[in-house]
Design a protein around this motif. Structure first.
Motif, PDB file in Angstrom:
ATOM      1  N   TYR A   3       0.793  -1.232   0.000  1.00 52.90           N
ATOM      2  CA  TYR A   3       0.000   0.000   0.000  1.00 52.90           C
ATOM      3  C   TYR A   3       0.828   1.287   0.000  1.00 52.90           C
ATOM      4  CZ  TYR A   3      -3.810  -3.174   1.185  1.00 52.90           C
ATOM      5  OH  TYR A   3      -4.724  -4.199   1.167  1.00 52.90           O
ATOM      6  N   ALA A   4       2.136   1.171   0.118  1.00 54.12           N
ATOM      7  CA  ALA A   4       2.970   2.392   0.176  1.00 54.12           C
ATOM      8  C   ALA A   4       4.242   2.220  -0.650  1.00 54.12           C
ATOM      9  CB  ALA A   4       3.307   2.725   1.625  1.00 54.12           C
ATOM     10  N   PRO A   5       4.106   2.037  -1.956  1.00 49.98           N
ATOM     11  CA  PRO A   5       5.293   1.833  -2.804  1.00 49.98           C
ATOM     12  C   PRO A   5       6.232   3.034  -2.836  1.00 49.98           C
ATOM     13  CG  PRO A   5       3.340   2.205  -4.151  1.00 49.98           C
ATOM     14  CD  PRO A   5       2.857   2.037  -2.746  1.00 49.98           C
ATOM     15  N   GLN A   6       5.737   4.201  -2.352  1.00 46.37           N
ATOM     16  CA  GLN A   6       6.585   5.392  -2.333  1.00 46.37           C
ATOM     17  C   GLN A   6       7.632   5.347  -1.221  1.00 46.37           C
ATOM     18  OE1 GLN A   6       3.480   5.250  -1.233  1.00 46.37           O
ATOM     19  NE2 GLN A   6       3.455   6.167   0.813  1.00 46.37           N
ATOM     20  N   VAL A   7       7.458   4.457  -0.233  1.00 43.15           N
ATOM     21  CA  VAL A   7       8.396   4.373   0.890  1.00 43.15           C
ATOM     22  C   VAL A   7       9.716   3.757   0.425  1.00 43.15           C
ATOM     23  CG1 VAL A   7       8.857   3.207   3.088  1.00 43.15           C
ATOM     24  CG2 VAL A   7       6.637   4.296   2.673  1.00 43.15           C
ATOM     25  N   LYS A   8      10.812   4.428   0.717  1.00 41.61           N
ATOM     26  CA  LYS A   8      12.133   3.967   0.299  1.00 41.61           C
ATOM     27  C   LYS A   8      12.983   3.427   1.446  1.00 41.61           C
ATOM     28  CE  LYS A   8      11.286   5.283  -3.889  1.00 41.61           C
ATOM     29  NZ  LYS A   8      10.899   4.233  -4.881  1.00 41.61           N
ATOM     30  N   ARG A   9      12.523   3.624   2.683  1.00 40.61           N
ATOM     31  CA  ARG A   9      13.358   3.229   3.818  1.00 40.61           C
ATOM     32  C   ARG A   9      12.492   2.805   5.003  1.00 40.61           C
ATOM     33  NH1 ARG A   9      18.527   1.420   4.726  1.00 40.61           N
ATOM     34  NH2 ARG A   9      19.582   2.507   6.429  1.00 40.61           N
ATOM     35  N   ILE A  10      12.830   1.662   5.597  1.00 37.43           N
ATOM     36  CA  ILE A  10      12.209   1.204   6.829  1.00 37.43           C
ATOM     37  C   ILE A  10      13.300   0.914   7.846  1.00 37.43           C
ATOM     38  CG2 ILE A  10      10.856  -0.601   7.957  1.00 37.43           C
ATOM     39  CD1 ILE A  10       9.327  -1.028   5.421  1.00 37.43           C
ATOM     40  N   VAL A  11      13.114   1.405   9.061  1.00 34.67           N
ATOM     41  CA  VAL A  11      14.010   1.097  10.174  1.00 34.67           C
ATOM     42  C   VAL A  11      13.189   0.342  11.214  1.00 34.67           C
ATOM     43  CG1 VAL A  11      15.516   2.005  11.978  1.00 34.67           C
ATOM     44  CG2 VAL A  11      15.397   3.145   9.746  1.00 34.67           C
ATOM     45  N   ILE A  12      13.704  -0.784  11.659  1.00 31.52           N
ATOM     46  CA  ILE A  12      12.984  -1.623  12.625  1.00 31.52           C
ATOM     47  C   ILE A  12      13.789  -1.730  13.915  1.00 31.52           C
ATOM     48  CG2 ILE A  12      12.196  -3.982  13.112  1.00 31.52           C
ATOM     49  CD1 ILE A  12      11.496  -4.271  10.184  1.00 31.52           C
ATOM     50  N   THR A  13      13.101  -1.555  15.033  1.00 28.87           N
ATOM     51  CA  THR A  13      13.723  -1.771  16.333  1.00 28.87           C
ATOM     52  C   THR A  13      13.782  -3.270  16.595  1.00 28.87           C
ATOM     53  OG1 THR A  13      12.652   0.241  17.133  1.00 28.87           O
ATOM     54  CG2 THR A  13      13.680  -1.182  18.773  1.00 28.87           C
ATOM     55  N   SER A  14      14.991  -3.803  16.536  1.00 25.81           N
ATOM     56  CA  SER A  14      15.190  -5.202  16.898  1.00 25.81           C
ATOM     57  C   SER A  14      15.787  -5.228  18.302  1.00 25.81           C
ATOM     58  CB  SER A  14      16.086  -5.904  15.871  1.00 25.81           C
ATOM     59  OG  SER A  14      16.214  -7.278  16.176  1.00 25.81           O
ATOM     60  N   SER A  15      16.763  -6.057  18.541  1.00 20.43           N
ATOM     61  CA  SER A  15      17.291  -6.186  19.890  1.00 20.43           C
ATOM     62  C   SER A  15      18.616  -6.941  19.864  1.00 20.43           C
ATOM     63  CB  SER A  15      16.291  -6.945  20.772  1.00 20.43           C
ATOM     64  OG  SER A  15      16.855  -7.269  22.029  1.00 20.43           O
ATOM     65  N   PHE A  16      19.435  -6.677  20.866  1.00 15.38           N
ATOM     66  CA  PHE A  16      20.636  -7.485  21.088  1.00 15.38           C
ATOM     67  C   PHE A  16      20.259  -8.947  21.305  1.00 15.38           C
ATOM     68  CE2 PHE A  16      23.974  -8.938  24.216  1.00 15.38           C
ATOM     69  CZ  PHE A  16      25.016  -9.025  23.293  1.00 15.38           C
ATOM     70  N   ALA A  17      19.004  -9.180  21.696  1.00 13.79           N
ATOM     71  CA  ALA A  17      18.516 -10.549  21.871  1.00 13.79           C
ATOM     72  C   ALA A  17      18.582 -11.340  20.576  1.00 13.79           C
ATOM     73  CB  ALA A  17      17.092 -10.535  22.402  1.00 13.79           C
ATOM     74  N   SER A  18      18.550 -10.656  19.433  1.00 12.15           N
ATOM     75  CA  SER A  18      18.658 -11.347  18.151  1.00 12.15           C
ATOM     76  C   SER A  18      20.111 -11.638  17.780  1.00 12.15           C
ATOM     77  CB  SER A  18      17.993 -10.520  17.045  1.00 12.15           C
ATOM     78  OG  SER A  18      18.744  -9.353  16.765  1.00 12.15           O
ATOM     79  N   ILE A  19      21.038 -11.112  18.560  1.00 11.78           N
ATOM     80  CA  ILE A  19      22.475 -11.311  18.341  1.00 11.78           C
ATOM     81  C   ILE A  19      23.049 -12.314  19.341  1.00 11.78           C
ATOM     82  CG2 ILE A  19      24.725 -10.145  18.559  1.00 11.78           C
ATOM     83  CD1 ILE A  19      23.404  -7.637  17.393  1.00 11.78           C
ATOM     84  N   LEU A  20      22.599 -12.220  20.575  1.00 11.40           N
ATOM     85  CA  LEU A  20      23.139 -12.981  21.702  1.00 11.40           C
ATOM     86  C   LEU A  20      22.820 -14.477  21.604  1.00 11.40           C
ATOM     87  CD1 LEU A  20      24.344 -12.841  24.669  1.00 11.40           C
ATOM     88  CD2 LEU A  20      21.966 -12.574  25.419  1.00 11.40           C
ATOM     89  N   ASP A  21      23.816 -15.312  21.873  1.00  7.37           N
ATOM     90  CA  ASP A  21      23.590 -16.751  22.021  1.00  7.37           C
ATOM     91  C   ASP A  21      23.314 -17.020  23.492  1.00  7.37           C
ATOM     92  OD1 ASP A  21      23.645 -19.506  22.207  1.00  7.37           O
ATOM     93  OD2 ASP A  21      25.327 -19.756  20.827  1.00  7.37           O
ATOM     94  N   THR A  22      22.037 -17.110  23.842  1.00  7.14           N
ATOM     95  CA  THR A  22      21.657 -17.241  25.247  1.00  7.14           C
ATOM     96  C   THR A  22      22.131 -18.557  25.857  1.00  7.14           C
ATOM     97  OG1 THR A  22      19.501 -18.108  24.548  1.00  7.14           O
ATOM     98  CG2 THR A  22      19.638 -15.751  25.028  1.00  7.14           C
ATOM     99  N   SER A  23      22.376 -19.563  25.037  1.00  3.74           N
ATOM    100  CA  SER A  23      22.785 -20.870  25.561  1.00  3.74           C
ATOM    101  C   SER A  23      24.205 -20.850  26.110  1.00  3.74           C
ATOM    102  CB  SER A  23      22.679 -21.934  24.465  1.00  3.74           C
ATOM    103  OG  SER A  23      23.666 -21.734  23.449  1.00  3.74           O
ATOM    104  N   LEU A  24      24.996 -19.829  25.746  1.00  3.13           N
ATOM    105  CA  LEU A  24      26.396 -19.756  26.176  1.00  3.13           C
ATOM    106  C   LEU A  24      26.614 -18.849  27.379  1.00  3.13           C
ATOM    107  CD1 LEU A  24      28.176 -19.718  22.690  1.00  3.13           C
ATOM    108  CD2 LEU A  24      27.747 -21.655  24.214  1.00  3.13           C
TER     109      LEU A  24
END
Length: 340
Positions: free
Chosen positions: A121-142
């Motif tokens: 619905y918004a083909p004019q949008v050229k940029r999206i920024v999403i708030t992710s987290s260090f949780a997506s980087i961290l290996d919690t098992s270690l």
């Protein structure tokens, strides 16, 4: 983007702790903002908190009501006519009945709904920024993983099947991981008109906005408040020993929006432990010293390191240190206490 007049950004979850600072940064940079909130009452609250930045031009801040970010078509109307998107809205829960139903799927759908809405619905949008987290980087098992340094090249390796039966904190970290991966997979598969950046902060601390309530603190602020109000008798183990100042995280979103690269950004001021927080509180708020746990009641441990070099170089951000971050956080908490 030197002339930002009339440049409209959709900011999802506009009433959140991080989002409120992003909103302030966007307005200060000259952008117009359409915020998504769950109710008209919340919109009024956000509008009042940021009225000092609008200078009589109330049209610079408008709202779209989105009661459930994970519902089908949640953002279809909100994305229309905007120039860009900063997506912060995400379900947060640690104790749930069913990890997949209550945590994993809502997190994934909350992200895929916004990018699918933009794509359709918004083909004019050229940029999206999403708030992710260090949780997506961290290996919690270690665990603490002393001697290792995490960067944007790392991904949380947990599988979906493992996450379905994991404990609450592990499942929450997994949900952030799967949500971010879903965004990158969408871009790779669909080749949309927009480019993508993700912001991956660890524990986010710092000053609260004036509309916050001491009785209803966000999770990270409550994490600090327990160390200054007498409820904690010792600092305790630091489960996620890396931090970011909320003002730096907000600025990172705006800078990432203005940067052309598709990239992840580990936005962090460095490592910390709760005993460090206690030491700072004692220095900054001597009147509260008797309520603050003895820093030495919890032993310091060796932990992993975090590298903010990529975000610092590419986005031009000088990250605040722990002293400034925690000092300003606890002073704002005292101000909330005094307002009742």
């Amino acid at each position: 983007m030197s002339d930002k007049t009339g440049h409209l950004i959709l900011l999802t979850g506009a009433s959140g702790f991080v989002a409120a600072h992003i909103l302030e940064s966007l307005l200060r940079h000259g952008y117009d903002v359409r915020g998504t909130v769950r109710s008209e009452a919340t919109a009024d609250k956000v509008r009042k908190t940021h009225s000092h930045l609008l200078e009589g031009t109330q049209s610079r801040l408008t709202f779209a009501i989105v009661p459930d970010v994970a519902s089908p078509g949640a953002f279809n109307d909100a994305v229309k006519d905007v120039d860009g998107v900063i997506h912060t809205a995400s379900p947060f829960a640690v104790e749930v009945e069913d990890n997949e139903r209550d945590l994993l799927q809502p997190a994934i759908k909350g992200t895929t709904e916004i990018i699918q809405a933009v794509h359709t619905y918004a083909p004019q949008v050229k940029r999206i920024v999403i708030t992710s987290s260090f949780a997506s980087i961290l290996d919690t098992s270690l665990g603490d993983r002393p001697g290792y340094t995490y960067t944007e090249a790392d991904w949380n390796p947990i599988s979906y099947d493992e996450a379905k039966t994991a404990d609450g904190p592990t499942a929450y970290c997994a949900s952030k991981n799967f949500a971010e991966r879903a965004a990158w997979d969408f871009v790779e598969e669909k080749n949309p008109n927009f480019t993508l950046a993700t912001i991956c902060p660890p524990m986010v601390y710092g000053p609260l906005q004036d509309d916050a309530s001491i009785a209803h603190l966000n999770t990270s602020s409550a994490d600090i408040y327990r160390l200054m109000n007498g409820t904690s008798k010792e600092p305790g183990h630091t489960g996620f020993p890396a931090f970011a100042d909320v003002r730096d995280v907000a600025e990172a979103h705006v800078k990432a929006y203005e940067h052309p690269n598709s990239s992840r950004y580990l936005t962090t001021g460095g490592n910390f432990q709760y005993r460090d927080v206690c030491e700072i509180i004692k220095r900054v708020l001597p009147a509260y010293a008797s309520k603050v746990p003895d820093p030495d009641a919890t032993e310091r441990v060796e932990t992993f390191g975090v590298d903010n070099g990529h975000a610092s170089r590419e986005l031009g951000i000088g990250f605040r240190g722990l002293e400034e971050c925690i000092g300003d956080a606890v002073r704002s908490l005292v101000a909330l206490e005094e307002r009742g």
